[in-house]
Each structure stands twice: as C-alpha cells, then as structure tokens.
Design an enzyme around this catalytic site. Structure first.
Site: not given
Length: 118
Positions: A37, A89, A16
C-alpha cells in the site's frame, strides 16, 4: 509530504511488529499489504503532484484544490483498506484513479484554453 511520512511510518511500525528487517519485503501477510500500500501510494504521488500543479495554474485553483483533497482522502482510505484486506483497496483505488483522470482533464482544458484562445 505528511501522507508519505504517515505511510512510511506505518511500514516501520509493521516491520517492528512482525520483526522484518530491511531490505526484506516479505513475511507476515499484514506487513506485505502495508508495504505494498505504501509503495503503491508513493508510485502515484509524482503523477498526482504534476497534474495538480498544472491544473491549479492553468484551470482553477479552487476546483483543483477540492479534487486534490478528495484524492488524498481516497488514497488514505486505500491505504487503510489495503492494510486490513487486499479487497479493501478496490473502492478507494477506483475513486482515486477517477480523480486523477479528472485532474488530468482539468489540466488539459486549462492548457488548451491558455495556449489556443487569446
């Protein structure tokens, strides 16, 4: 289930925010990191649930539960780190992989103890 739902909702919010309609998976770099992810976490959940279940039944529920909670925490940190920057990460990724190996070892030890020793 809650983690999967949370990760999926983050992808929806990113879609969005950056106006990326399904089935598109490319666009703004932040959206792509959030999408990857979420996909990476979803890919590892079946493995995690399987070894968690076997280790809990055949090894020890308390130890397995502690490892499972740590794994979920590292995957949350992985998701949050990846959403900010791809390098964010790596630390949680290594920690979660290590915990999966620990759970696999616990599951194997429990299975061996159950089936080989009377």
């Amino acid at each position: 289930v809650l983690f999967s739902a949370y990760f999926a909702m983050q992808v929806i919010y990113a879609r969005r925010k950056y106006k990326i309609s399904p089935p598109e998976t490319t666009g703004h770099p932040e959206f792509e990191r959030i999408f990857r992810a979420q996909a990476n976490c979803s890919e590892y959940f079946p493995i995690f649930i399987s070894v968690l279940w076997v280790a809990g039944i055949f090894f020890h529920q308390g130890v397995t539960a502690a490892c499972g909670l740590l794994y979920l925490y590292t995957r949350l940190r992985y998701f949050q780190g990846y959403a900010v920057a791809a390098q964010g990460r790596l630390g949680p990724l290594y920690a979660s992989a290590w915990l999966l190996w620990v759970l696999l070892g616990l599951a194997l030890a429990g299975l061996l103890a159950h089936f080989l020793w009377p």
